[in-house]
Write an enzyme that holds these catalytic residues in place. Structure first.
Site, PDB file in Angstrom:
ATOM      1  N   CYS A 167       0.837  -1.197   0.000  1.00 25.33           N
ATOM      2  CA  CYS A 167       0.000   0.000   0.000  1.00 25.33           C
ATOM      3  C   CYS A 167       0.874   1.250   0.000  1.00 25.33           C
ATOM      4  CB  CYS A 167      -0.960   0.032   1.168  1.00 25.33           C
ATOM      5  SG  CYS A 167      -2.083  -1.365   1.283  1.00 25.33           S
ATOM      6  N   TRP A 210      -3.280  -2.739  -1.430  1.00 26.46           N
ATOM      7  CA  TRP A 210      -3.039  -4.179  -1.507  1.00 26.46           C
ATOM      8  C   TRP A 210      -4.085  -4.824  -0.615  1.00 26.46           C
ATOM      9  CZ3 TRP A 210      -1.266  -8.362   1.575  1.00 26.46           C
ATOM     10  CH2 TRP A 210      -0.718  -9.444   0.865  1.00 26.46           C
ATOM     11  N   ASN A 221      -3.071   3.144   5.296  1.00 23.64           N
ATOM     12  CA  ASN A 221      -2.211   1.959   5.268  1.00 23.64           C
ATOM     13  C   ASN A 221      -2.286   1.284   6.626  1.00 23.64           C
ATOM     14  OD1 ASN A 221      -1.366   2.649   2.729  1.00 23.64           O
ATOM     15  ND2 ASN A 221       0.721   3.192   3.305  1.00 23.64           N
ATOM     16  N   GLY A 222      -2.268  -0.056   6.645  1.00 21.13           N
ATOM     17  CA  GLY A 222      -2.270  -0.775   7.902  1.00 21.13           C
ATOM     18  C   GLY A 222      -3.519  -1.623   8.081  1.00 21.13           C
ATOM     19  N   LYS A 231       6.522  -4.881  -1.621  1.00 16.85           N
ATOM     20  CA  LYS A 231       7.908  -4.580  -1.284  1.00 16.85           C
ATOM     21  C   LYS A 231       8.094  -4.377   0.212  1.00 16.85           C
ATOM     22  CE  LYS A 231      12.191  -3.617  -2.238  1.00 16.85           C
ATOM     23  NZ  LYS A 231      13.073  -4.738  -2.649  1.00 16.85           N
TER      24      LYS A 231
END
Length: 610
Positions: free
Chosen positions: A2, A74, A99-100, A605
């Site tokens: 993300c 993602w 994100n998270g 990544k």
């Protein structure tokens, strides 16, 4: 995984958002979107697939605005659909990217549903948008509503929020996931990775755990978790845009494989210049911390775990200290026995790997005060939480499959092994000089290995139709076999496994037949004759061997036995040189199979969630 980018400026920020998301593609994602505040309204564009598809949709809508946020997602909660893509909106007023993972999202969803909120997605993120909106309904402004919502969230998050009714600012929050602020002239930015904003600024502020911030065109205000204003230092990023460009290479992975001689030389520079292994390589206070260390425990994930596995051989053989290596995601959830005289070493390319960060926190909670991070990203979370740091100088690594980060990690770990030996009185001047000369020769040896690429590309054609492969190594080269198998499966999707060669007869030999290529790491070391014996076992069962050995080894090709010779045996640093051929084999096999080399399916990544 993300990515977040946001901007507030006196110009149209949509091109900045789109370019930033393209810079974040390497992190791994399956949908992308942007939201902007324009003409008193929130406008949003989301698409599954690549950023380019979202960009075309934004162009079709002629999207323009001075304030906006963007995201590459993602999938975790909910499938890959446009409804689940970020940004998420509440009441048509507030837009948010995240994100998270929010661990208490189900309880919050039930609570908000009871309050009348209707959910259009399956994500945990939409919960946050509605929760902030709920607090706004209690009379709080945007910043206060974010801070109140953050206090009710459990889990990890980086958040960026905009509101149509407060177009003069955006607000952000960070807990467990990276987030930084970029400073410009009359414009400011936020991002999860500095690469997303390098087009606009190099001046960055790294937010700390629990921070929230208010970002306007001309000012940035940061607050601690308790709401107290705080000054965070500004840094000048040394990441170059050139390092983020593909140049003459077909893929970033190929580029990064070929950048290894330079990355290694840059990482070695301080050692070579000093002509000595000094504790200050790891920080000004390293001498006091490393003296008296009675053992080493390494915590890492994925490729970094294999780097640690090589280091175990070096540390025990060179320094005489016991060394254990553990997968960080396992260590953090078991009852560990702490020894305060042991050095905890964490390894992470990004410095944001969640499992490794949490393992470090757990180790410190057990009483471990001697901590060292080996990392490629300055000022990232894991180095900041560690007492000592060795920064590799690999430069930006874009390809999901790690290459130059791995070999530079090995250099840092080798330097640690020798430094510990020196502090323990196990290193004389002659041996220290010999090790420095070995390091001086290393970039050239790696370049010689890179020159084997045409031969390895021919081998790759034989792997293209295969469904399985076996990698073998012994001693310090066994982790290189593990790394080779990982590279092959993650980018070519060929199932590959690695074993110590001596374990063949204990089970894996049952898999060997003419359709199972067997890759062997067989340098000219003390175990070479043992490896040859293992190879004979493979040939006796009809297996086809692909052997990476040294130029000065007594090895010849024959029917069913293919041989490529790397440079002469380089002694203790041989694992670094033998990494190059297995990277190239994986790359060219993936190339021949037509897979997405830089963005393999299902992978990211930077792994910032469990």
């Amino acid at each position: 995984m993300c990515g977040i980018v946001g901007a507030i400026a006196g110009r149209n920020v949509v091109p900045l958002l789109v370019e930033g998301l393209k810079r974040l593609e390497y992190r791994g994602y399956d949908s992308a979107g942007i939201a902007v505040v324009a003409d008193g309204a929130v406008r949003r564009v989301r698409r599954t697939g690549r950023v380019s598809e979202m960009e075309a949709a934004a162009d079709a809508e002629a999207l323009q605005a001075p304030l906006g946020i963007g995201h590459t997602r993602w999938a975790t909660h909910g499938g890959v659909t446009e409804l689940n893509a970020h940004p998420h909106v509440s009441d048509g007023r507030l837009a948010l990217v995240h994100n998270g993972i929010i661990e208490n999202h189900e309880a919050q969803r039930e609570r908000l549903s009871a309050l009348g909120y209707v959910f259009e997605s399956q994500t945990d993120t939409e919960v946050i948008a509605h929760l902030i909106h709920h607090h706004q309904g209690q009379g709080l402004d945007l910043l206060a509503a974010l801070q109140a919502a953050a206090a009710e969230l459990e889990g990890a998050y980086a958040l960026a929020v905009i509101d149509r009714d407060e177009p003069q600012r955006m607000v952000v929050a960070r807990m467990g996931c990276p987030l930084l602020v970029g400073r410009g002239d009359g414009e400011n930015f936020v991002a999860s990775d500095v690469s997303a904003i390098l087009q606009a600024t190099r001046r960055v502020i790294f937010l700390e755990e629990g921070d929230t911030a208010e970002i306007g065109r001309d000012a940035v205000r940061v607050f601690r978790a308790d709401g107290v204003p705080v000054e965070r230092p500004e840094h000048l990023s040394d990441v170059s845009l050139a390092s983020l460009e593909l140049g003459p290479y077909r893929h970033f992975m190929q580029k990064e494989i070929h950048e290894q001689p330079r990355a290694l030389a840059d990482t070695l520079e301080a050692i070579i210049d000093a002509a000595a292994f000094e504790p200050t390589l790891f920080g000004r206070e390293a001498g006091a911390v490393l003296r008296g260390v009675k053992g080493v425990q390494i915590l890492a994930c994925g490729t970094s775990f294999y780097a640690g596995s090589v280091a175990r051989y070096w540390i025990e053989a060179i320094s005489g200290l016991p060394c254990s290596v553990e997968i960080a995601s396992e260590y953090r959830y078991r009852t560990a026995v702490a020894n305060p005289d042991h050095l905890i070493v964490t390894i992470s390319q990004s410095g944001e790997t969640l499992d490794t960060m949490e393992a470090l926190k757990y180790a410190r909670s057990l009483g471990h005060e001697r901590t060292l991070s080996i990392c490629n990203v300055p000022e990232s979370a894991i180095p900041r939480a560690s007492g000592l740091v060795f920064y590799t100088r690999a430069g930006a690594e874009i390809g999901v499959a790690s290459t130059k980060a791995f070999t530079t990690q090995l250099v840092g770990l080798f330097a640690l092994a020798v430094t510990l030996a020196k502090l323990n009185g196990r290193l004389d001047e002659a041996q220290e000089a010999a090790y420095i000369e070995d390091l001086r020769q290393l970039p050239g040896s790696v370049q010689h290995a890179l020159n084997l690429e045409p031969q390895i590309a021919m081998w790759a054609e034989k792997f293209t139709p295969k469904h399985h492969a076996l990698f073998l190594g012994r001693g310090v080269h066994y982790p290189i076999a593990l790394e080779g198998a990982l590279k092959l499966k993650e980018i070519s999707y060929i199932h590959a496994e690695a074993y110590p060669a001596g374990e063949l007869k204990h089970g894996p030999l049952a898999l060997v037949d003419a359709d199972m290529p067997v890759v062997v790491i067989a340098p000219k070391d003390g175990l070479l004759e043992k490896v040859k014996s293992n190879m004979q076992e493979v040939r006796a069962r009809g297996g086809e061997l692909f052997v990476f050995t040294d130029a000065d080894s007594n090895f010849s090709a024959s029917e069913g036995v293919h041989v490529i010779r790397t440079p002469r045996h380089v002694g203790v640093l041989s694992p670094i040189v033998h990494t190059i051929p297995v990277q190239l084999l994986a790359y060219h096999t993936a190339l021949a199979r037509g897979t997405d080399v830089d963005k393999p399916r299902n992978l990211a990544k930077s792994v910032t969630v469990e």
